[in-house]
Design a protein around this motif. Sequence first.
Motif, mmCIF file in Angstrom:
data_model
loop_
_atom_site.group_PDB
_atom_site.id
_atom_site.type_symbol
_atom_site.label_atom_id
_atom_site.label_comp_id
_atom_site.label_asym_id
_atom_site.label_seq_id
_atom_site.Cartn_x
_atom_site.Cartn_y
_atom_site.Cartn_z
ATOM 1 N N UNK A 159 0.830 -1.177 -0.018
ATOM 2 C CA UNK A 159 -0.019 -0.123 -0.092
ATOM 3 C C UNK A 159 0.716 1.385 -0.085
ATOM 4 N N UNK A 160 2.052 1.080 0.539
ATOM 5 C CA UNK A 160 2.990 2.550 0.673
ATOM 6 C C UNK A 160 4.092 2.657 -0.299
ATOM 7 N N UNK A 161 4.173 1.507 -1.009
ATOM 8 C CA UNK A 161 5.495 1.784 -1.928
ATOM 9 C C UNK A 161 5.310 2.628 -3.087
ATOM 10 N N UNK A 162 4.099 3.133 -3.354
ATOM 11 C CA UNK A 162 3.716 4.078 -4.506
ATOM 12 C C UNK A 162 3.182 5.413 -3.676
ATOM 13 N N UNK A 163 3.345 5.658 -2.407
ATOM 14 C CA UNK A 163 2.903 6.840 -1.800
ATOM 15 C C UNK A 163 4.020 8.075 -2.089
ATOM 16 N N UNK A 164 3.374 9.388 -2.138
ATOM 17 C CA UNK A 164 4.132 10.344 -2.291
ATOM 18 C C UNK A 164 5.628 10.594 -1.668
ATOM 19 N N UNK A 165 5.424 10.193 -0.343
ATOM 20 C CA UNK A 165 6.568 10.428 0.355
ATOM 21 C C UNK A 165 7.775 9.463 0.282
ATOM 22 N N UNK A 166 7.240 8.156 -0.186
ATOM 23 C CA UNK A 166 8.323 7.184 -0.828
ATOM 24 C C UNK A 166 8.999 7.588 -1.796
ATOM 25 N N UNK A 167 8.118 8.043 -2.764
ATOM 26 C CA UNK A 167 8.789 8.519 -4.096
ATOM 27 C C UNK A 167 9.679 9.821 -4.027
ATOM 28 N N UNK A 168 9.119 10.583 -3.064
ATOM 29 C CA UNK A 168 10.042 11.903 -2.693
ATOM 30 C C UNK A 168 11.568 11.308 -2.180
ATOM 31 N N UNK A 169 11.249 10.318 -1.090
ATOM 32 C CA UNK A 169 12.464 9.915 -0.588
ATOM 33 C C UNK A 169 13.276 9.170 -1.644
ATOM 34 N N UNK A 191 13.543 9.871 -4.847
ATOM 35 C CA UNK A 191 14.317 10.617 -5.642
ATOM 36 C C UNK A 191 15.204 11.763 -5.080
ATOM 37 N N UNK A 192 15.164 11.678 -3.574
ATOM 38 C CA UNK A 192 16.128 12.199 -3.049
ATOM 39 C C UNK A 192 17.427 11.704 -2.828
ATOM 40 N N UNK A 193 17.436 10.442 -3.459
ATOM 41 C CA UNK A 193 18.631 9.645 -3.519
ATOM 42 C C UNK A 193 18.729 8.761 -2.078
ATOM 43 N N UNK A 194 17.697 8.242 -1.615
ATOM 44 C CA UNK A 194 17.694 7.470 -0.395
ATOM 45 C C UNK A 194 17.896 6.236 -1.082
ATOM 46 N N UNK A 195 18.794 4.923 -0.195
ATOM 47 C CA UNK A 195 19.039 3.822 -0.507
ATOM 48 C C UNK A 195 17.695 2.989 -0.140
ATOM 49 N N UNK A 196 17.655 1.706 -0.825
ATOM 50 C CA UNK A 196 16.623 1.138 -0.529
ATOM 51 C C UNK A 196 16.420 0.583 0.830
ATOM 52 N N UNK A 197 17.539 0.121 1.510
ATOM 53 C CA UNK A 197 17.552 -0.244 2.941
ATOM 54 C C UNK A 197 16.962 1.044 3.668
ATOM 55 N N UNK A 198 17.812 2.180 3.508
ATOM 56 C CA UNK A 198 17.398 3.625 4.205
ATOM 57 C C UNK A 198 15.851 4.080 4.059
ATOM 58 N N UNK A 199 15.276 3.585 2.735
ATOM 59 C CA UNK A 199 13.802 3.963 2.725
ATOM 60 C C UNK A 199 12.883 3.110 3.328
ATOM 61 N N UNK A 200 13.531 1.758 3.379
ATOM 62 C CA UNK A 200 12.467 0.956 4.209
ATOM 63 C C UNK A 200 12.786 1.155 5.683
ATOM 64 N N UNK A 201 13.883 1.238 6.339
ATOM 65 C CA UNK A 201 14.150 1.522 7.870
ATOM 66 C C UNK A 201 13.644 2.953 8.286
ATOM 67 N N UNK A 202 13.985 4.009 7.463
ATOM 68 C CA UNK A 202 13.645 5.160 7.768
ATOM 69 C C UNK A 202 12.380 5.768 7.650
ATOM 70 N N UNK A 203 11.672 5.178 6.442
ATOM 71 C CA UNK A 203 10.456 6.008 6.082
ATOM 72 C C UNK A 203 9.296 5.031 5.993
ATOM 73 N N UNK A 204 9.621 3.807 5.621
ATOM 74 C CA UNK A 204 8.465 2.937 5.683
ATOM 75 C C UNK A 204 7.889 2.288 6.948
ATOM 76 N N UNK A 205 8.998 1.587 7.376
ATOM 77 C CA UNK A 205 8.622 0.767 8.945
ATOM 78 C C UNK A 205 8.076 1.686 9.733
ATOM 79 N N UNK A 206 8.718 2.885 9.949
ATOM 80 C CA UNK A 206 8.273 3.784 11.308
ATOM 81 C C UNK A 206 6.749 3.989 11.034
#
Length: 396
Positions: A282-292, A294-309
Motif C-alpha cells: 500500500x505504501x510503496x507508491x505513496x508520495x513520501x516514498x517517491x520523494x525519498x 528521488x532524494x537519493x535514499x537507498x532501498x535499505x534507508x527507505x525501508x528502515x527510515x521511512x516505511x517501517x516507522x
Amino acid sequence: MGQYSTDDVAPRELGHDPDDPALAEMEDDGTEADGRLMGLERAGAWRLAWWKFKRHKLAVASGILVLLIYFVAAFAEFLAPAAPGDYAARYTYAPPQTLRIWDGEEFGLHVTGYKVEVNPESLAREFVNDPEQKIPVGFFVRGSSYEFWGLFEWDRHLFGPLDPDQPMYLLGADRLGRDMLSRIIYGTRISMTVGLVGVALSLFFGILLGGLSGYYGGHVDNVIQRIIEFLLAIPTIPLWMGLAAAIPPTLPPVQVYFMITIILSLVGWTGLARVVRGRFLAMRNEDFVTAARLDGASEVGLILRHMLPSFASHIIAAVTLAIPVMILSETALSFLGIGLRPPVVSWGVLLQEAQNIRTVATAPWLLLPGMAVVITVLALNFLGDGLRDAADPYSK
C-alpha cells in the motif's frame, strides 16, 4: 454562500468524541479550549496513540501487571524464598501454609508448622497445620546462596523463615518437598523469556521476508507467499512436536532452551509477514516514498527510515498479541514432555507434576502454575487489544 468557520463543524467531524470529558472541560473553559484543540490537532501519531491507550483502563491495568511479571522474572533469585532445587523429603506434598500477623497474643509475621495425623477413613498419613508451632517470617533474610545476574554471590531473599531449617510452603510442596512458590517464581523467567526471544525471531523474519515480498513484488513476492502458504498448511502442534522430539536428550539445558525458541518461531513469523507485506504494497507508491527515492535514499534507508516507522505502532501491537501464543506453545510442549526438561524450571515443566489425576486429587496446588499461565496470557491479550485500538487511526 456564507462564510465557512471551523466553529460550525461538529466535534465528531473534526475527529473528536463530543462525549469526551477532555472536550467537556474545554467547553467550560473557553480560554483554554482553543489551545487544547490546537494541541490535539498538532499532536503526533505516538502521542495520540498514548492518549487513546490511557483511556483503555483494562489495558493500562494489564500493562502494569505485565511489567510486574517481568520484574518477578528479572529478580527471581531475590524474590523466591528458596532455590528451585531445595527439597525436604519429610515434607512431601505438604499443604499450603497461611501467612499470619497475629497469633492471639502478639503481632508478628509467621506461619504455623506441620504435624502428621492418620486419616481415619483412608488410613493415609496427612499433614495438618499445628497452631502450637510458630515459625517467624521476616524480610531480607538469609537463605540459599545464588549468583545475582551472574555478577556476584548473595544469600539474601526478600522474605522467608528466620530459621532456614524451618518449613515455609505458602503454596504447598511437590512430590520431593520443594517449595511451589519458589519454583513458580523461577519458572516465570523461563516461560516469559521464551515468549520474548521467540517473538523477537518471528519479528525479524516477518519484517525481513514480508518487507521484501511487499516492496519488490513479482517473483520475489510469489516465492515468499508460497513458502508462507506451505508453512500455514502444516498443522502447527504436530510440526512443533515432531521438531521438539528430534532434539537429542543429551543436549545441555541452555541449548534445549534455544532450540525450543527457534522451533516456536519457525511458524510464528508468517502472520506478521503478511501484515508487513500488505502495508508495503500500500505504501510503496505513496508520495513520501517517491520523494525519498528521488532524494537519493537507498532501498535499505527507505525501508528502515521511512516505511517501517509509519506503521511501527501496528507492529508493537502484533508483537504483544504474539507473546501469549509463544508462552502457551512452550507450556504445551513442556507439559507433553517434549519441550523443556528438568532441571530447567518453567510453568510447563511444573505442570508435568499435575498429569496424574490421583496426584492432583491429593495435592491440587500442583495446578497453580496453570493459573500463572492463565493470568499472564489474559494480561498480555488485554494489553495487546489496547495497543491495537490505540494504534488504529480510525478507532474512536
